[in-house]
Design an enzyme around this catalytic site. Structure first.
Site, short mmCIF file in Angstrom:
data_model
loop_
_atom_site.label_atom_id
_atom_site.label_comp_id
_atom_site.label_asym_id
_atom_site.label_seq_id
_atom_site.Cartn_x
_atom_site.Cartn_y
_atom_site.Cartn_z
N ARG A 49 51.56 40.22 32.13
CA ARG A 49 51.69 39.53 33.30
C ARG A 49 52.35 39.25 33.09
NH1 ARG A 49 46.70 40.92 36.36
NH2 ARG A 49 46.50 39.61 37.97
N ARG B 23 46.80 33.42 43.74
CA ARG B 23 46.98 34.67 43.19
C ARG B 23 48.50 35.31 43.60
NH1 ARG B 23 42.06 37.71 43.94
NH2 ARG B 23 42.90 40.09 42.81
N ARG C 282 34.65 40.14 44.79
CA ARG C 282 34.96 39.88 44.05
C ARG C 282 35.29 37.87 44.33
NH1 ARG C 282 39.91 42.40 41.27
NH2 ARG C 282 41.13 40.40 40.65
N ARG D 164 38.11 43.96 49.99
CA ARG D 164 37.29 44.51 49.28
C ARG D 164 35.70 44.66 48.71
NH1 ARG D 164 40.97 44.45 43.83
NH2 ARG D 164 40.49 41.59 44.41
N LYS E 120 46.57 49.30 42.45
CA LYS E 120 46.82 49.00 41.23
C LYS E 120 45.39 50.04 40.43
CE LYS E 120 47.67 44.85 39.31
NZ LYS E 120 46.91 44.03 40.72
P1 AP5 Z 1 42.72 47.92 44.00
O1 AP5 Z 1 42.90 48.79 44.04
O2 AP5 Z 1 41.52 46.18 43.45
O3 AP5 Z 1 43.55 46.14 43.63
P2 AP5 Z 1 44.82 46.02 42.96
O4 AP5 Z 1 45.98 45.86 42.67
O5 AP5 Z 1 43.55 46.76 41.80
O6 AP5 Z 1 44.26 44.59 43.11
P3 AP5 Z 1 43.58 42.82 41.87
O7 AP5 Z 1 43.49 42.18 42.57
O8 AP5 Z 1 42.39 43.48 40.93
O9 AP5 Z 1 44.80 42.09 41.27
P4 AP5 Z 1 44.67 41.43 40.18
O10 AP5 Z 1 45.75 41.63 39.61
O11 AP5 Z 1 44.92 39.59 41.15
O12 AP5 Z 1 42.86 41.48 39.43
P5 AP5 Z 1 43.40 41.14 37.97
O13 AP5 Z 1 41.38 41.34 37.47
O14 AP5 Z 1 44.20 42.12 37.33
O15 AP5 Z 1 42.62 47.19 45.36
C1 AP5 Z 1 42.97 46.11 46.55
C2 AP5 Z 1 41.91 46.88 47.43
O16 AP5 Z 1 42.40 47.47 48.33
C3 AP5 Z 1 40.42 47.37 47.71
O17 AP5 Z 1 39.92 47.36 48.91
C4 AP5 Z 1 41.17 48.81 47.33
O18 AP5 Z 1 40.15 49.81 48.04
C5 AP5 Z 1 42.03 48.54 48.54
N1 AP5 Z 1 43.46 49.58 48.06
C6 AP5 Z 1 44.27 50.11 47.12
N2 AP5 Z 1 44.82 51.48 47.63
C7 AP5 Z 1 45.28 51.10 49.21
C8 AP5 Z 1 46.11 51.96 49.75
N3 AP5 Z 1 46.93 53.08 49.59
N4 AP5 Z 1 46.14 51.16 51.34
C9 AP5 Z 1 44.36 51.25 51.39
N5 AP5 Z 1 44.13 50.30 51.24
C10 AP5 Z 1 44.23 50.27 49.49
O19 AP5 Z 1 43.27 40.08 37.56
C11 AP5 Z 1 42.28 39.50 38.00
C12 AP5 Z 1 42.31 37.81 37.45
O20 AP5 Z 1 41.82 37.64 35.92
C13 AP5 Z 1 44.03 37.13 37.21
O21 AP5 Z 1 43.98 36.35 38.83
C14 AP5 Z 1 43.73 36.01 36.23
O22 AP5 Z 1 43.49 35.15 36.37
C15 AP5 Z 1 42.97 36.92 35.09
N6 AP5 Z 1 44.19 37.98 34.66
C16 AP5 Z 1 43.77 39.58 34.43
N7 AP5 Z 1 44.87 40.30 33.64
C17 AP5 Z 1 45.70 39.37 33.23
C18 AP5 Z 1 46.75 38.83 32.19
N8 AP5 Z 1 47.15 40.19 31.41
N9 AP5 Z 1 46.63 37.25 31.97
C19 AP5 Z 1 46.27 36.34 32.34
N10 AP5 Z 1 45.92 36.30 33.02
C20 AP5 Z 1 44.64 37.57 32.94
MG MG Z 2 42.64 45.38 40.02
#
Ligand code: AP5
Ligand code: MG
Length: 220
Positions: free
Chosen positions: A93, A176, A165, A132, A18
């Protein structure tokens, strides 16, 4: 892409890509990228009360409570740059978050144009998250296997050091994934009922995923 304001949600599990895709949409088309996780991490870095609270949930892989999350995102999208449209990453979410977003947009006579369901299997998600690394300064995202930096351990953009991270530790990753399946994946039904869901095959090279996303966004 045409200049109409577009409000797009990237919905997908941890590691689906994402953030990677939203950053490219921002660079190519100037779309404003609103990522709740990034907003929390900025607060953690500044050691604000919100950051301290959020970290206690994030490190365990749990969701931050809806009330603080919704307030933070609503404050962000009230800023003038968001009137041009937004790519939401990691928000909403939960049902409560989805409803709060719909209500906030409706007050401005706006609505979600598409929900892009970025589909990737669990096994691949775990592999991506364990490889990552992110820039300690600007959060740019790399992957040691699929998307490595030019110089090991350094950000291509500003030469800052790369870090992992805290929530990419194996126990937090497993939690997660569970939380996603239990609390966020059901949102697909909410948005399917509104006819907004487009499935994107997330297990393709980054540029192919981007092309599929742009194809949907162009039609909005
Ligand atoms: P990346 O682009 O980083 O993936 P992502 O989908 O952004 O993954 P996240 O881990 O950031 O998602 P998340 O939803 O758990 O985290 P968030 O920060 O929102 O890609 C991942 C890896 O794959 C990278 O190394 C990239 O290079 C590689 N890659 C990408 N595309 C690829 C491809 N096509 N092929 C191969 N490799 C690829 O949330 C973190 C925490 O914050 C949550 O757990 C929660 O505690 C809190 N939080 C955030 N938002 C909320 C909310 N709305 N409500 C409540 N809590 C929240
Ligand atoms: Mg992300």
């Amino acid at each position: 892409m045409n200049s109409t304001a577009k409000f797009i949600i990237l919905l997908g599990p941890p590691g689906a890509g994402k953030g990677t895709q939203a950053k490219i949409l921002h660079q190519r088309f100037g779309m404003v990228h609103v990522a709740s996780g990034d907003l929390f991490r900025e607060n953690i870095a500044k050691q604000t009360p919100l950051g301290v609270l959020a970290k206690s949930f994030m490190d365990k892989g749990e969701l931050v409570p809806d009330d603080v999350t919704v307030r933070m995102v609503m404050e962000r999208i009230a800023k003038p740059d968001c009137a041009r449209g937004v790519v939401f990453d990691g928000f909403p979410r939960t049902d409560a978050q989805a409803q709060a977003l719909d209500a906030a947009l409706a007050r401005e006579n706006k609505k979600i144009g598409a929900v892009l369901w970025v589909n990737v299997r669990d096994q691949e998600l775990v592999a991506r998250l364990s490889a990552r690394w992110i820039c300690s300064l600007d959060g740019a995202v790399y992957n040691l296997i699929t998307n490595p930096p030019r110089v090991a351990g350094k950000c291509d953009l500003d030469d800052s050091s790369l870090v992992q991270r805290d929530d990419d530790k194996p126990a937090a990753v497993q939690r997660r994934l569970q939380v996603f399946n239990n609390q966020t994946k059901p949102l697909l039904e909410y948005y399917r009922a509104a006819g907004l869901v487009h499935e994107i095959q997330g297990e393709q090279p980054i540029d192919r995923v981007q092309a599929d996303i742009v194809r949907v966004a162009e039609k909005l």
